[in-house]
Design an enzyme around this catalytic site. Sequence first.
Site, short mmCIF file in Angstrom:
data_model
loop_
_atom_site.label_atom_id
_atom_site.label_comp_id
_atom_site.label_asym_id
_atom_site.label_seq_id
_atom_site.Cartn_x
_atom_site.Cartn_y
_atom_site.Cartn_z
N ARG A 144 0.82 -1.22 0.00
CA ARG A 144 0.00 0.00 0.00
C ARG A 144 0.86 1.27 0.00
O ARG A 144 0.46 2.29 -0.58
CB ARG A 144 -0.93 0.00 1.22
CG ARG A 144 -1.95 1.15 1.22
CD ARG A 144 -2.90 1.03 2.41
NE ARG A 144 -4.01 1.99 2.33
CZ ARG A 144 -4.23 2.96 3.21
NH1 ARG A 144 -3.42 3.13 4.25
NH2 ARG A 144 -5.26 3.78 3.08
N ILE B 53 -7.18 7.68 -0.96
CA ILE B 53 -7.05 6.22 -0.97
C ILE B 53 -7.91 5.76 0.21
O ILE B 53 -7.77 6.27 1.33
CB ILE B 53 -5.58 5.78 -0.84
CG1 ILE B 53 -5.43 4.25 -0.94
CG2 ILE B 53 -4.93 6.28 0.44
CD1 ILE B 53 -3.97 3.78 -1.03
N SER B 54 -8.85 4.86 -0.03
CA SER B 54 -9.77 4.42 1.03
C SER B 54 -9.00 3.75 2.16
O SER B 54 -7.93 3.18 1.95
CB SER B 54 -10.80 3.43 0.48
OG SER B 54 -11.69 4.07 -0.40
N GLN B 55 -9.59 3.79 3.36
CA GLN B 55 -8.93 3.09 4.47
C GLN B 55 -8.95 1.59 4.17
O GLN B 55 -9.89 1.09 3.53
CB GLN B 55 -9.59 3.43 5.80
CG GLN B 55 -10.84 2.69 6.14
CD GLN B 55 -11.38 3.05 7.51
OE1 GLN B 55 -12.11 4.03 7.64
NE2 GLN B 55 -11.05 2.28 8.52
#
Length: 213
Positions: free
Chosen positions: A37, A63-65
């Site tokens: 990530r 960026i999504s969790q």
Amino acid sequence: MKDTSKHQGLRNQLVAILKEKGIVDKNVLEAIKIIPRHLFLNSSFDDFAYQDKAFPIGAGQTISQPYTVAFQSQLLEIKKGHKILEIGTGSGYQTAVLCAMGANVYSVERQNELFKQTSALLPKLGIRPKHLSFGDGYKGLPNHAPFDSIIVTAGAPIIPKPLMAQLKIGGRLVIPLGEDVQVMTVLIRKNETQFEKHEFGEFRFVPLLGNKN
């Protein structure tokens, strides 16, 4: 672009957190464990990349969790070889997770800056979605339909009709629905005209861009 044993250790810790939060799909957890990530973020976020948080990626997007990525991926119920449409490529992290789960991913991004960035990044990481395109997520990709599942990674005020039409019978559409706060919604296509709807709690997403009409 390094992926070190320290990063791997942080990913293992992240997977443990996701298990505690209720993620049980082994394919999802394995994908989170292997996808770096930190390489999808600006290097200044390197020390924070494996926290369960969303971060800015430019163009007003995030960026999504990891929990959100894992939760949506789990709801898709992916089998190897499934043809998945992703609306909102963003950083490419969710795309990479889906590819690692064995899906054939077709992804659409509305922001040209992010589209160019992610189109260059994914091949460098050895991640090869079937198709990346720059365009309006509300329209989907009719030329590549039908899809086993569709995932929308931005908040939508309505369920776009073209996306419903592009879903196979038996297919699942995972979409965060709502304006300020979204309810994670799954539509399962039962036949040509009928869909079954399920709701899975509240989330916060950036808004889905495009022509809503």
